[in-house]
Design a protein around this motif. Structure first.
Motif, PDB file in Angstrom:
ATOM      1  N   LYS A  24       0.861  -1.183   0.000  1.00 21.57           N
ATOM      2  CA  LYS A  24       0.000   0.000   0.000  1.00 21.57           C
ATOM      3  C   LYS A  24       0.897   1.232   0.000  1.00 21.57           C
ATOM      4  CE  LYS A  24      -3.689   2.461   2.457  1.00 21.57           C
ATOM      5  NZ  LYS A  24      -4.585   2.476   3.644  1.00 21.57           N
ATOM      6  N   ASN A  25       0.739   2.070  -1.021  1.00 23.61           N
ATOM      7  CA  ASN A  25       1.486   3.329  -1.134  1.00 23.61           C
ATOM      8  C   ASN A  25       2.998   3.117  -1.014  1.00 23.61           C
ATOM      9  OD1 ASN A  25      -0.913   4.752  -1.454  1.00 23.61           O
ATOM     10  ND2 ASN A  25      -1.107   5.179   0.731  1.00 23.61           N
ATOM     11  N   GLU A  26       3.523   2.276  -1.883  1.00 22.35           N
ATOM     12  CA  GLU A  26       4.956   1.940  -1.836  1.00 22.35           C
ATOM     13  C   GLU A  26       5.669   2.263  -3.144  1.00 22.35           C
ATOM     14  OE1 GLU A  26       6.692   1.178   0.612  1.00 22.35           O
ATOM     15  OE2 GLU A  26       5.557   0.028   2.103  1.00 22.35           O
ATOM     16  N   GLU A  27       5.211   3.277  -3.876  1.00 24.84           N
ATOM     17  CA  GLU A  27       5.808   3.554  -5.187  1.00 24.84           C
ATOM     18  C   GLU A  27       7.311   3.813  -5.103  1.00 24.84           C
ATOM     19  OE1 GLU A  27       4.011   6.999  -6.901  1.00 24.84           O
ATOM     20  OE2 GLU A  27       4.572   8.346  -5.268  1.00 24.84           O
ATOM     21  N   LYS A  28       7.753   4.573  -4.101  1.00 24.55           N
ATOM     22  CA  LYS A  28       9.178   4.906  -4.000  1.00 24.55           C
ATOM     23  C   LYS A  28      10.012   3.696  -3.627  1.00 24.55           C
ATOM     24  CE  LYS A  28       8.442   9.777  -2.838  1.00 24.55           C
ATOM     25  NZ  LYS A  28       8.641  10.847  -1.826  1.00 24.55           N
ATOM     26  N   MET A  29       9.515   2.887  -2.705  1.00 26.51           N
ATOM     27  CA  MET A  29      10.282   1.720  -2.287  1.00 26.51           C
ATOM     28  C   MET A  29      10.366   0.681  -3.392  1.00 26.51           C
ATOM     29  SD  MET A  29      12.082   0.916   0.356  1.00 26.51           S
ATOM     30  CE  MET A  29      11.408   1.718   1.816  1.00 26.51           C
ATOM     31  N   LEU A  30       9.289   0.501  -4.132  1.00 23.84           N
ATOM     32  CA  LEU A  30       9.302  -0.478  -5.222  1.00 23.84           C
ATOM     33  C   LEU A  30      10.328  -0.130  -6.298  1.00 23.84           C
ATOM     34  CD1 LEU A  30       5.479  -1.171  -5.696  1.00 23.84           C
ATOM     35  CD2 LEU A  30       7.168  -2.685  -4.653  1.00 23.84           C
ATOM     36  N   GLU A  31      10.557   1.146  -6.505  1.00 26.59           N
ATOM     37  CA  GLU A  31      11.584   1.582  -7.460  1.00 26.59           C
ATOM     38  C   GLU A  31      12.965   1.090  -7.032  1.00 26.59           C
ATOM     39  OE1 GLU A  31      11.430   3.011 -10.316  1.00 26.59           O
ATOM     40  OE2 GLU A  31       9.617   4.250 -10.456  1.00 26.59           O
ATOM     41  N   ARG A  32      13.157   0.880  -5.740  1.00 28.79           N
ATOM     42  CA  ARG A  32      14.447   0.419  -5.221  1.00 28.79           C
ATOM     43  C   ARG A  32      14.552  -1.105  -5.176  1.00 28.79           C
ATOM     44  NH1 ARG A  32      17.688   3.595  -1.783  1.00 28.79           N
ATOM     45  NH2 ARG A  32      17.137   5.798  -1.651  1.00 28.79           N
ATOM     46  N   THR A  33      13.454  -1.777  -4.845  1.00 27.23           N
ATOM     47  CA  THR A  33      13.556  -3.211  -4.564  1.00 27.23           C
ATOM     48  C   THR A  33      13.150  -4.120  -5.724  1.00 27.23           C
ATOM     49  OG1 THR A  33      11.343  -3.173  -3.548  1.00 27.23           O
ATOM     50  CG2 THR A  33      13.244  -2.862  -2.080  1.00 27.23           C
ATOM     51  N   LEU A  34      12.320  -3.627  -6.635  1.00 23.83           N
ATOM     52  CA  LEU A  34      11.867  -4.492  -7.722  1.00 23.83           C
ATOM     53  C   LEU A  34      12.887  -4.726  -8.838  1.00 23.83           C
ATOM     54  CD1 LEU A  34       8.075  -3.760  -8.328  1.00 23.83           C
ATOM     55  CD2 LEU A  34       9.165  -5.559  -6.979  1.00 23.83           C
ATOM     56  N   PRO A  35      13.810  -3.798  -9.125  1.00 25.60           N
ATOM     57  CA  PRO A  35      14.738  -4.066 -10.229  1.00 25.60           C
ATOM     58  C   PRO A  35      15.477  -5.398 -10.099  1.00 25.60           C
ATOM     59  CG  PRO A  35      14.844  -1.760  -9.645  1.00 25.60           C
ATOM     60  CD  PRO A  35      13.960  -2.406  -8.621  1.00 25.60           C
ATOM     61  N   ASN A  36      16.069  -5.669  -8.934  1.00 23.72           N
ATOM     62  CA  ASN A  36      16.751  -6.957  -8.746  1.00 23.72           C
ATOM     63  C   ASN A  36      15.768  -8.112  -8.764  1.00 23.72           C
ATOM     64  OD1 ASN A  36      19.180  -5.674  -8.512  1.00 23.72           O
ATOM     65  ND2 ASN A  36      19.601  -6.305  -6.415  1.00 23.72           N
ATOM     66  N   LEU A  37      14.711  -7.968  -7.997  1.00 23.11           N
ATOM     67  CA  LEU A  37      13.744  -9.064  -7.858  1.00 23.11           C
ATOM     68  C   LEU A  37      13.174  -9.476  -9.211  1.00 23.11           C
ATOM     69  CD1 LEU A  37      12.300 -10.807  -5.685  1.00 23.11           C
ATOM     70  CD2 LEU A  37      10.439  -9.129  -5.774  1.00 23.11           C
ATOM     71  N   SER A  38      12.819  -8.511 -10.021  1.00 21.23           N
ATOM     72  CA  SER A  38      12.158  -8.806 -11.301  1.00 21.23           C
ATOM     73  C   SER A  38      13.051  -9.576 -12.263  1.00 21.23           C
ATOM     74  CB  SER A  38      11.682  -7.504 -11.957  1.00 21.23           C
ATOM     75  OG  SER A  38      12.777  -6.658 -12.269  1.00 21.23           O
ATOM     76  N   ARG A  39      14.358  -9.489 -12.079  1.00 20.08           N
ATOM     77  CA  ARG A  39      15.285 -10.189 -12.970  1.00 20.08           C
ATOM     78  C   ARG A  39      15.483 -11.661 -12.595  1.00 20.08           C
ATOM     79  NH1 ARG A  39      17.995  -5.031 -13.121  1.00 20.08           N
ATOM     80  NH2 ARG A  39      19.333  -5.579 -11.354  1.00 20.08           N
ATOM     81  N   TYR A  40      15.094 -12.036 -11.382  1.00 16.33           N
ATOM     82  CA  TYR A  40      15.420 -13.384 -10.931  1.00 16.33           C
ATOM     83  C   TYR A  40      14.212 -14.219 -10.519  1.00 16.33           C
ATOM     84  CZ  TYR A  40      20.264 -11.990 -11.176  1.00 16.33           C
ATOM     85  OH  TYR A  40      21.485 -11.569 -11.643  1.00 16.33           O
ATOM     86  N   VAL A  41      13.022 -13.670 -10.614  1.00 18.54           N
ATOM     87  CA  VAL A  41      11.825 -14.483 -10.379  1.00 18.54           C
ATOM     88  C   VAL A  41      11.057 -14.575 -11.700  1.00 18.54           C
ATOM     89  CG1 VAL A  41      11.683 -13.806  -7.955  1.00 18.54           C
ATOM     90  CG2 VAL A  41      10.378 -12.518  -9.670  1.00 18.54           C
ATOM     91  N   ASP A  42      10.197 -15.575 -11.773  1.00 17.83           N
ATOM     92  CA  ASP A  42       9.464 -15.797 -13.020  1.00 17.83           C
ATOM     93  C   ASP A  42       8.171 -14.990 -13.083  1.00 17.83           C
ATOM     94  OD1 ASP A  42      11.086 -18.050 -14.359  1.00 17.83           O
ATOM     95  OD2 ASP A  42      10.829 -18.745 -12.294  1.00 17.83           O
ATOM     96  N   GLU A  43       7.674 -14.578 -11.911  1.00 16.07           N
ATOM     97  CA  GLU A  43       6.525 -13.681 -11.890  1.00 16.07           C
ATOM     98  C   GLU A  43       6.477 -12.970 -10.543  1.00 16.07           C
ATOM     99  OE1 GLU A  43       2.772 -15.692 -12.236  1.00 16.07           O
ATOM    100  OE2 GLU A  43       3.048 -16.852 -10.382  1.00 16.07           O
ATOM    101  N   ILE A  44       5.924 -11.763 -10.558  1.00 13.67           N
ATOM    102  CA  ILE A  44       5.677 -11.010  -9.335  1.00 13.67           C
ATOM    103  C   ILE A  44       4.172 -10.831  -9.201  1.00 13.67           C
ATOM    104  CG2 ILE A  44       5.985  -8.820  -8.114  1.00 13.67           C
ATOM    105  CD1 ILE A  44       8.642  -8.475  -9.618  1.00 13.67           C
ATOM    106  N   ILE A  45       3.642 -11.341  -8.111  1.00 12.56           N
ATOM    107  CA  ILE A  45       2.224 -11.167  -7.795  1.00 12.56           C
ATOM    108  C   ILE A  45       2.130 -10.060  -6.746  1.00 12.56           C
ATOM    109  CG2 ILE A  45       0.137 -12.230  -6.884  1.00 12.56           C
ATOM    110  CD1 ILE A  45       1.086 -13.418  -9.556  1.00 12.56           C
ATOM    111  N   LEU A  46       1.506  -8.962  -7.085  1.00 14.26           N
ATOM    112  CA  LEU A  46       1.408  -7.836  -6.175  1.00 14.26           C
ATOM    113  C   LEU A  46      -0.066  -7.567  -5.857  1.00 14.26           C
ATOM    114  CD1 LEU A  46       3.471  -4.618  -6.104  1.00 14.26           C
ATOM    115  CD2 LEU A  46       0.979  -4.418  -6.119  1.00 14.26           C
ATOM    116  N   VAL A  47      -0.422  -7.695  -4.593  1.00 19.70           N
ATOM    117  CA  VAL A  47      -1.782  -7.409  -4.141  1.00 19.70           C
ATOM    118  C   VAL A  47      -1.781  -6.044  -3.470  1.00 19.70           C
ATOM    119  CG1 VAL A  47      -3.581  -8.062  -2.500  1.00 19.70           C
ATOM    120  CG2 VAL A  47      -2.505  -9.804  -3.933  1.00 19.70           C
ATOM    121  N   ASP A  48      -2.496  -5.116  -4.062  1.00 23.19           N
ATOM    122  CA  ASP A  48      -2.584  -3.740  -3.555  1.00 23.19           C
ATOM    123  C   ASP A  48      -3.798  -3.626  -2.635  1.00 23.19           C
ATOM    124  OD1 ASP A  48      -3.142  -0.918  -3.309  1.00 23.19           O
ATOM    125  OD2 ASP A  48      -1.830  -0.589  -5.021  1.00 23.19           O
ATOM    126  N   THR A  49      -3.555  -3.177  -1.402  1.00 25.17           N
ATOM    127  CA  THR A  49      -4.638  -3.126  -0.410  1.00 25.17           C
ATOM    128  C   THR A  49      -5.239  -1.730  -0.254  1.00 25.17           C
ATOM    129  OG1 THR A  49      -3.059  -2.794   1.413  1.00 25.17           O
ATOM    130  CG2 THR A  49      -3.665  -5.066   0.873  1.00 25.17           C
TER     131      THR A  49
END
Length: 348
Positions: free
Chosen positions: A10-35
């Motif tokens: 919830k309201n994590e746009e700034k943090m996702l810019e930091r943490t998703l670049p690495n994660l997105s390269r090494y997992v086959d899918e990202i499931i994100l549930v927005d509350t």
């Protein structure tokens, strides 16, 4: 092998810019549930290939977590938060481990780190990855726990992978309000389950952080009293002994440390407490013997608290050498402590 990363946000746009670049390269899918975000969380997530779903918040973290599991198609599920960072090296180790694993779930070591860093100071272990379609689910509305189909909390085989939590990096007033919010949630949970050792332990931690020490001591004591799980009892005793020590209640600190040694004869934090007591009561030789013993105890590759396990014994041993006038030895010990935890021993 396919790996799904599941997160609730919830309201994590700034943090996702930091943490998703690495994660997105090494997992086959990202499931994100927005509350219920009101910022650009969904748009940022989609930029990194995440599949975004929406779930109305019902004051229950487990409900949201379990919702995210519904959409995961991978063989394995990594549950992770927006403010949890993994290095590329650790993600590579994770994938290679899962490719050959004979287990159904694994633990990582999580560290509370400053934003943008990979500090390994205060840590703990938690099951963070598990096989899909085996009935695993989350329970508890707050500080959720992963359980099997019979409701047993999972404690998995540790793998040498670290995860860095950046969620404590708020400005002081926001951090205080966040802690007070958790205090209220834990009190509500305890009103329904007054002998729940896990919630007593979590409440004590937040009260400790808020410097409400006497309240914290009470709840650590209740956590120990009601604990049926050895892990919770051990962690509560470690916190209890340390807090008694910091409050200069030496007799009670010694009692808690002894109870800890009765539970875990190789416990290093208990030795640190006894050594600290010996130092302030003039029993320097006893302190030195205990600290040398502590440093000889083998700790695993996944040691979660380098501050307690290695930095503190070295620092206290340095103080002992200092008291005996052996300054070269003292400097060597302080140097080793500083190398492990520079932010804690910068003065030496």
């Amino acid at each position: 092998m396919k790996l799904s990363a599941c997160m609730i946000v919830k309201n994590e746009e700034k943090m996702l810019e930091r943490t998703l670049p690495n994660l997105s390269r090494y997992v086959d899918e990202i499931i994100l549930v927005d509350t219920g975000s009101s910022d650009n969380t969904a748009e940022v997530a989609k930029k990194f290939g995440a599949k975004v779903y929406h779930f109305a918040w019902i004051d229950d973290f487990s409900a949201a977590r379990n919702e995210s599991l519904k959409y995961a198609a991978g063989d394995w599920i990594l549950w992770i938060d927006a403010d949890e960072f993994m290095t590329e090296e650790d993600l590579k180790v994770l994938r290679s481990t899962l490719e050959v694993s004979n287990f159904s779930f694994h633990s990582f070591t999580l560290f509370e780190s400053k934003l943008g860093t990979c500090e390994k100071k205060n840590g703990y272990q938690r099951v963070k990855v598990f096989r899909n379609h085996l009935g695993y689910r989350f329970i508890r509305p707050i500080n959720e726990q992963l359980v099997d189909a019979q409701g047993k909390v999972l404690e998995g085989q540790l793998i040498p992978v670290c995860l860095y939590h950046w969620g404590q990096n708020l400005e002081e007033e926001r951090m205080r309000k966040k802690r007070e919010w958790y205090v209220e949630q834990y009190r509500r949970a305890l009103a329904d389950n007054p002998k729940d050792s896990y919630y007593h332990y979590l409440l004590a931690n937040k009260l400790n952080e808020l410097e409400r020490f006497e309240e914290a001591l009470n709840h650590y004591q209740w956590a120990v009293e009601f604990a049926s799980e050895r892990k919770i009892k051990k962690e509560a005793l470690e916190k209890l002994a340390d807090l008694y020590l910091r409050r200069k209640r030496l007799e009670e600190a010694a009692e808690a440390a002894q109870a800890l040694l009765n539970l875990d004869s190789k416990n290093i934090p208990a030795r640190n407490v006894f050594a600290s007591i010996f130092l302030v009561t003039g029993k320097v030789d006893l302190a030195m013997a205990l600290l040398v013993e502590a440093l000889q105890i083998k700790v695993g590759e996944g040691v979660e608290n380098l501050y307690q396990m290695r930095a503190m014994p070295n620092f206290l041993l340095g103080k002992a050498y200092e008291l005996k006038g052996q300054l070269a030895e003292a400097r060597a010990c302080f140097g080793r402590a500083k190398e492990i935890c520079p932010e804690m021993f910068g003065a030496k």
